[in-house]
Write a protein that holds these residues in place. Structure first.
Motif, PDB file in Angstrom:
ATOM      1  N   UNK A  13       0.841  -1.198   0.000  1.00  0.00           N
ATOM      2  CA  UNK A  13       0.000   0.000   0.000  1.00  0.00           C
ATOM      3  C   UNK A  13       0.878   1.250   0.000  1.00  0.00           C
ATOM      4  N   UNK A  14       1.932   1.231   0.807  1.00  0.00           N
ATOM      5  CA  UNK A  14       2.812   2.392   0.891  1.00  0.00           C
ATOM      6  C   UNK A  14       3.471   2.716  -0.437  1.00  0.00           C
ATOM      7  N   UNK A  71       6.371   9.242   2.999  1.00  0.00           N
ATOM      8  CA  UNK A  71       7.435   8.697   3.851  1.00  0.00           C
ATOM      9  C   UNK A  71       8.478   7.954   3.011  1.00  0.00           C
ATOM     10  N   UNK A  72       9.705   7.826   3.515  1.00  0.00           N
ATOM     11  CA  UNK A  72      10.719   7.029   2.824  1.00  0.00           C
ATOM     12  C   UNK A  72      10.238   5.591   2.639  1.00  0.00           C
ATOM     13  N   UNK A  73      10.584   4.982   1.543  1.00  0.00           N
ATOM     14  CA  UNK A  73      10.085   3.644   1.204  1.00  0.00           C
ATOM     15  C   UNK A  73      10.385   2.616   2.279  1.00  0.00           C
ATOM     16  N   UNK A  74      11.566   2.670   2.870  1.00  0.00           N
ATOM     17  CA  UNK A  74      11.910   1.631   3.853  1.00  0.00           C
ATOM     18  C   UNK A  74      11.058   1.713   5.117  1.00  0.00           C
ATOM     19  N   UNK A  75      10.368   2.832   5.324  1.00  0.00           N
ATOM     20  CA  UNK A  75       9.474   2.929   6.483  1.00  0.00           C
ATOM     21  C   UNK A  75       8.294   1.976   6.354  1.00  0.00           C
ATOM     22  N   UNK A  76       7.895   1.664   5.126  1.00  0.00           N
ATOM     23  CA  UNK A  76       6.687   0.870   4.900  1.00  0.00           C
ATOM     24  C   UNK A  76       6.829  -0.591   5.337  1.00  0.00           C
ATOM     25  N   UNK A  77       8.039  -1.048   5.521  1.00  0.00           N
ATOM     26  CA  UNK A  77       8.254  -2.462   5.851  1.00  0.00           C
ATOM     27  C   UNK A  77       8.730  -2.654   7.289  1.00  0.00           C
ATOM     28  N   UNK A  78       8.501  -1.654   8.120  1.00  0.00           N
ATOM     29  CA  UNK A  78       8.911  -1.714   9.516  1.00  0.00           C
ATOM     30  C   UNK A  78       7.726  -1.271  10.370  1.00  0.00           C
ATOM     31  N   UNK A  79       7.218  -2.159  11.210  1.00  0.00           N
ATOM     32  CA  UNK A  79       6.049  -1.820  12.019  1.00  0.00           C
ATOM     33  C   UNK A  79       6.326  -0.654  12.961  1.00  0.00           C
ATOM     34  N   UNK A  80       7.568  -0.390  13.252  1.00  0.00           N
ATOM     35  CA  UNK A  80       7.936   0.723  14.115  1.00  0.00           C
ATOM     36  C   UNK A  80       7.648   2.061  13.436  1.00  0.00           C
ATOM     37  N   UNK A  81       7.718   2.092  12.114  1.00  0.00           N
ATOM     38  CA  UNK A  81       7.559   3.347  11.371  1.00  0.00           C
ATOM     39  C   UNK A  81       6.317   3.337  10.484  1.00  0.00           C
ATOM     40  N   UNK A  82       5.343   2.519  10.825  1.00  0.00           N
ATOM     41  CA  UNK A  82       4.049   2.537  10.129  1.00  0.00           C
ATOM     42  C   UNK A  82       2.940   2.725  11.159  1.00  0.00           C
TER      43      UNK A  82
END
Length: 302
Positions: A13-14, A71-82
């Motif tokens: 989705x991100x 948001x930066x793309x790598x944020x989308x795959x980390x529950x800490x940053x979603x």
């Protein structure tokens, strides 16, 4: 497996939203103050389970998740940053396929009219106390004031009264959450509510989108409101006496960040239930003022 599915769902989705914002479908996408959110999400305080709340106006059905495409793309795959977000059951959880999709997308099923003590709000508080990021649309529904016709006196930064669940989530946090007000503009032009079917389900080209993140709200301003609540708690031998079924609030008042606001009670004491409701309302109103003030700043800028 469910964690992996959630990461894949949120990540997909991100990336889709980031692509949508970058392909030129919208005339412009401007972002202000993103560092306020980034700093909060990357803060070491989150390791000690200090949660993050973003709180914004709600002007279209695409506010979430399209906003987070910035948001930066790598944020989308980390529950800490979603983010986790509350979503209406009658809109998003209407069949098994959609229910599975939205649950994996970190949407918390919320029942309209079920009040602030429903499981969805409990779950949001629990996630916040784990150090998660919770996004709240305080109005509880899409609000697109008609500023073009007979209601021209409506200010674009004037919001519907925020739901008390916002205040409850903040009051029952074990640690003071980082609260970041947000203001969204242009999404109402992207998805106008007054279009007939089937056009209302498709984004309109050429919208100018603006996403603004304010500075975190000063904890002291929130504590001042909570202090008035603490001062009204019934005391006996200098220890708070609780007579409420809301055990989470009682525990938070004794052990959480509410405990920092202990003062001598007023005489005569106020009903605990009445004062809790009153303070929850005041706190919710205070947070709404911050969001509206940010909206005023944005509108002056434009």
């Amino acid at each position: 497996m469910s964690s992996l599915l959630s990461k894949l769902t949120v990540g997909t989705i991100g990336i889709t939203c980031k692509t949508f914002l970058n392909i030129g479908y919208c005339s412009s996408v401007t972002v202000f103050g993103l560092e306020n959110l980034v700093n909060a999400l990357n803060s070491k305080e989150r390791d000690a389970r200090r949660g993050v709340i973003t709180l914004s106006n709600h002007i279209s059905t695409l506010d979430d998740p399209v906003t987070w495409g910035i948001l930066p793309t790598h944020y989308f795959f980390n529950t800490r940053t979603t983010r986790w977000v509350l979503g209406a059951s009658d809109m998003m959880f209407t069949n098994p396929v959609l229910s599975t999709f939205f649950r994996n997308g970190q949407v918390i099923e919320t029942f309209r009219g079920a009040g602030i003590f429903q499981p969805a709000v409990d779950f949001a508080i629990d996630k916040l106390n784990e150090g998660a990021w919770i996004h709240l649309f305080g109005e509880g529904k899409v609000n697109q004031p008609n500023v073009d016709k007979h209601e021209s006196n409506i200010l674009p930064h004037k919001l519907l009264r925020f739901k008390w669940g916002v205040g409850r989530i903040v009051m029952e946090a074990v640690k003071p959450p980082v609260i970041i007000p947000m203001w969204l503009s242009g999404f109402d032009k992207l998805m106008p509510e007054d279009r007939p079917s089937p056009y209302k389900f498709f984004p309109r080209r050429g919208a100018n989108l603006s996403i603004t993140f304010g500075k975190p709200i000063d904890d002291d301003n929130v504590k001042a409101t909570l202090k008035r609540y603490k001062s009204s708690l019934p005391y006996r031998h200098n220890k708070p006496q609780f007579s409420t079924p809301d055990e989470k609030l009682a525990k938070s008042t004794k052990e959480g960040w509410l405990s920092e606001a202990v003062v001598e009670p007023e005489d005569p004491p106020v009903s605990l239930t009445e004062e809790t409701d009153r303070t929850r309302s005041k706190l919710t109103g205070l947070l709404q003022q911050y969001v509206e003030a940010l909206g005023q700043e944005v509108n002056k800028r434009t």
